[in-house]
Design a protein around this motif. Structure first.
Motif, mmCIF file in Angstrom:
data_model
loop_
_atom_site.group_PDB
_atom_site.id
_atom_site.type_symbol
_atom_site.label_atom_id
_atom_site.label_comp_id
_atom_site.label_asym_id
_atom_site.label_seq_id
_atom_site.Cartn_x
_atom_site.Cartn_y
_atom_site.Cartn_z
ATOM 1 N N UNK A 1 28.464 -34.591 58.510
ATOM 2 C CA UNK A 1 27.081 -34.303 58.098
ATOM 3 C C UNK A 1 26.485 -35.358 57.172
ATOM 4 N N UNK A 2 27.313 -36.107 56.493
ATOM 5 C CA UNK A 2 26.814 -37.133 55.582
ATOM 6 C C UNK A 2 26.153 -38.298 56.307
ATOM 7 N N UNK A 3 26.519 -38.506 57.574
ATOM 8 C CA UNK A 3 25.955 -39.616 58.352
ATOM 9 C C UNK A 3 24.794 -39.171 59.230
ATOM 10 N N UNK A 4 24.234 -38.011 58.935
ATOM 11 C CA UNK A 4 23.187 -37.477 59.818
ATOM 12 C C UNK A 4 21.940 -38.359 59.849
ATOM 13 N N UNK A 5 21.608 -39.015 58.743
ATOM 14 C CA UNK A 5 20.425 -39.883 58.721
ATOM 15 C C UNK A 5 20.562 -41.064 59.664
ATOM 16 N N UNK A 6 21.705 -41.740 59.636
ATOM 17 C CA UNK A 6 21.928 -42.885 60.517
ATOM 18 C C UNK A 6 22.017 -42.451 61.977
#
Length: 120
Positions: free
Chosen positions: A79-84
């Motif tokens: 979930x931490x890489x959702x922006x990329x």
């Protein structure tokens, strides 16, 4: 499931090959032959345009579905890489959609082209 998909795909291919022969007819060599040829061209152009845009929409729909599915899997795992992932997904979907737009442009050119203007 694979067998049903394969049979459906083969049936669609055979129908798309056989349909133009069903509409084929001999052109009478009279003064209306030019008009008959024009009608025959536009009949085939409509069939070809419909088939082309259908294949383009089918392909882009599958591509977008796979892309969104993989993006959701990636976001679920990290979930931490959702922006990329989301930014890459939007760019990828725009690229996939541009293929359908290119197909639409080609279909419009073929549909509105008058091949008989060169015979005048």
């Amino acid at each position: 499931m694979k067998k049903i998909l394969l049979v459906t795909l083969i049936t669609l291919i055979l129908v798309s090959i056989a349909v133009p022969f069903g509409f084929a007819e001999e052109v009478v060599r009279t003064e209306t032959a030019k008009a008959d040829g024009k009608i025959g061209y536009f009949t085939m152009a409509v069939l070809a345009c419909g088939l082309a845009i259908g294949i383009a929409a089918f392909g882009t729909g599958i591509g977008q579905g796979i892309g969104i599915g993989k993006a959701v899997e990636g976001i679920a795992r990290n979930p931490g890489a959702s922006g990329k992932i989301q930014m890459t997904l939007v760019i990828g979907l725009a690229m996939i959609e541009s293929l359908a737009i290119y197909a639409l442009v080609v279909v419009i050119i073929v549909f509105f082209m008058d091949p008989f203007k060169f015979l005048k």
